[in-house]
Design a protein around this motif. Structure first.
Motif, short mmCIF file in Angstrom:
data_model
loop_
_atom_site.label_atom_id
_atom_site.label_comp_id
_atom_site.label_asym_id
_atom_site.label_seq_id
_atom_site.Cartn_x
_atom_site.Cartn_y
_atom_site.Cartn_z
N SER A 69 0.82 -1.22 0.00
CA SER A 69 0.00 0.00 0.00
C SER A 69 0.85 1.26 0.00
O SER A 69 0.34 2.36 -0.23
CB SER A 69 -0.92 0.02 1.23
N GLY A 70 2.16 1.12 0.27
CA GLY A 70 3.03 2.29 0.29
C GLY A 70 3.12 2.97 1.63
O GLY A 70 3.75 4.02 1.76
N GLN A 71 2.53 2.37 2.65
CA GLN A 71 2.64 2.92 3.99
C GLN A 71 2.49 1.79 5.01
O GLN A 71 1.90 0.75 4.72
CB GLN A 71 1.59 4.00 4.24
N VAL A 72 3.05 2.01 6.20
CA VAL A 72 3.07 0.98 7.23
C VAL A 72 2.35 1.49 8.47
O VAL A 72 2.74 2.52 9.04
CB VAL A 72 4.51 0.59 7.60
N SER A 73 1.33 0.80 8.88
CA SER A 73 0.64 1.16 10.12
C SER A 73 1.43 0.66 11.31
O SER A 73 2.35 -0.16 11.17
CB SER A 73 -0.76 0.53 10.15
N LYS A 74 1.06 1.14 12.49
CA LYS A 74 1.73 0.69 13.70
C LYS A 74 1.57 -0.82 13.88
O LYS A 74 2.53 -1.52 14.23
CB LYS A 74 1.18 1.43 14.92
N GLU A 75 0.38 -1.32 13.61
CA GLU A 75 0.12 -2.74 13.79
C GLU A 75 0.95 -3.57 12.82
O GLU A 75 1.50 -4.62 13.19
CB GLU A 75 -1.37 -3.03 13.57
N ARG A 76 1.07 -3.10 11.58
CA ARG A 76 1.88 -3.82 10.60
C ARG A 76 3.35 -3.78 10.97
O ARG A 76 4.07 -4.78 10.84
CB ARG A 76 1.67 -3.18 9.22
N PHE A 99 8.73 2.71 16.29
CA PHE A 99 7.79 3.25 15.31
C PHE A 99 7.63 4.76 15.51
O PHE A 99 7.68 5.54 14.55
CB PHE A 99 6.43 2.56 15.46
N LYS A 100 7.45 5.19 16.75
CA LYS A 100 7.28 6.61 17.04
C LYS A 100 8.51 7.42 16.68
O LYS A 100 8.41 8.59 16.31
CB LYS A 100 6.96 6.81 18.54
N ASN A 101 9.68 6.80 16.75
CA ASN A 101 10.90 7.53 16.44
C ASN A 101 11.12 7.66 14.93
O ASN A 101 11.87 8.53 14.49
CB ASN A 101 12.12 6.84 17.07
N ILE A 102 10.47 6.81 14.16
CA ILE A 102 10.51 6.92 12.69
C ILE A 102 9.38 7.81 12.19
O ILE A 102 9.57 8.61 11.27
CB ILE A 102 10.44 5.53 12.05
N ASP A 103 8.23 7.70 12.83
CA ASP A 103 7.06 8.50 12.45
C ASP A 103 7.16 9.89 13.10
O ASP A 103 6.42 10.21 14.03
CB ASP A 103 5.77 7.78 12.88
N ASN A 157 0.84 8.27 12.69
CA ASN A 157 0.50 6.86 12.96
C ASN A 157 0.68 5.97 11.74
O ASN A 157 0.12 4.86 11.69
CB ASN A 157 -0.92 6.73 13.51
N ILE A 158 1.42 6.45 10.75
CA ILE A 158 1.84 5.61 9.64
C ILE A 158 3.28 5.97 9.29
O ILE A 158 3.74 7.08 9.56
CB ILE A 158 0.96 5.78 8.37
N ILE A 159 3.99 5.00 8.73
CA ILE A 159 5.33 5.25 8.22
C ILE A 159 5.28 5.20 6.70
O ILE A 159 4.87 4.19 6.12
CB ILE A 159 6.35 4.21 8.75
N ARG A 160 5.65 6.31 6.08
CA ARG A 160 5.74 6.35 4.63
C ARG A 160 7.19 6.09 4.21
O ARG A 160 8.09 6.09 5.04
CB ARG A 160 5.27 7.72 4.11
N PHE A 161 7.38 5.89 2.91
CA PHE A 161 8.72 5.62 2.40
C PHE A 161 9.68 6.75 2.76
O PHE A 161 10.83 6.50 3.13
CB PHE A 161 8.68 5.43 0.88
#
Length: 217
Positions: A63-70, A92-96, A101-105
């Motif tokens: 999908s091009g993005q990563v949720s916290k759960e994923r 996750f929080k340190n990347i986002d 609440n999602i990590i994009r490329f």
């Protein structure tokens, strides 16, 4: 096999599209908002490195993005015998950094760039931010305890953190680091003191060099 493919529109060499990447109303695809050229300038990665990272990212996250759960699910595969949730959420929080609440490329490649191409101060600052759970610019004893406990949970089998000796070890390690990092005895750790201490510690410097060399594209 996913390979980068040029399409119509602006400069084809700036295109991220990969083979078999098809969007639909039920399965939308989120693509980077900036061009490859812009990311090259921002991250110091080559065009080929960015495309390789994007292909790898899309394999794990179509999908091009990563949720916290994923993110937690992916991270769990690295430590199958431990409890990964707490540490993976902190990471996750340190990347986002946009707190979406999602990590994009773009979030991921910016982090890679900092850890690979950043100065030692930049990389230490990123580690400080990992410990600074609520991102208020300081590390409290409680934050330090929580981060250390989450690292123990990665290593130890699930359930063993209930044992009193392990909790005592975490408390002791927390006190040791507070004493070392809180140079001005403020009752908390600020980034400047943390970086100053680490720069003067040979063991930490060796670990930082190993961390940098151990990150593979």
């Amino acid at each position: 096999m996913n390979i980068v493919r040029s399409t119509g529109g602006r400069n084809n060499s700036d295109n991220y599209k990969v083979e078999n990447e098809t969007a639909s109303p039920s399965h939308p695809i989120s693509r980077p908002t900036c061009s490859i050229t812009d990311l090259m300038k921002k991250t110091n990665f080559s065009k080929e490195e960015i495309r390789h990272l994007y292909r790898t990212f899309k394999q794990d996250s179509p999908s091009g993005q990563v949720s916290k759960e994923r993110f937690v699910s992916i991270f769990t595969t690295l430590f199958p015998t431990g409890e990964c949730y707490r540490y993976s959420v902190f990471l996750f929080k340190n990347i986002d950094r946009s707190n979406t609440n999602i990590i994009r490329f773009e979030d991921l490649i910016t982090t890679y760039s900092l850890l690979i191409h950043g100065s030692i101060e930049d990389r230490l600052g990123w580690i400080f931010d990992l410990y600074d759970i609520n991102k208020d610019g300081i590390i409290t004893r409680m934050e330090l305890f929580q981060l250390i406990a989450s690292i123990f949970q990665l290593i130890l089998p699930v359930g063993k953190l209930n044992y009193t000796p392990i909790i005592n070890t975490i408390e002791q390690r927390t006190d040791e680091l507070i004493h070392a990092w809180d140079i001005h005895e403020n009752g908390f750790i600020c980034k400047e003191d943390f970086i100053q201490y680490c720069l003067q510690n040979e063991t930490i410097m060796r670990s930082m060099n190993k961390l940098k060399s151990g990150i593979c594209l």
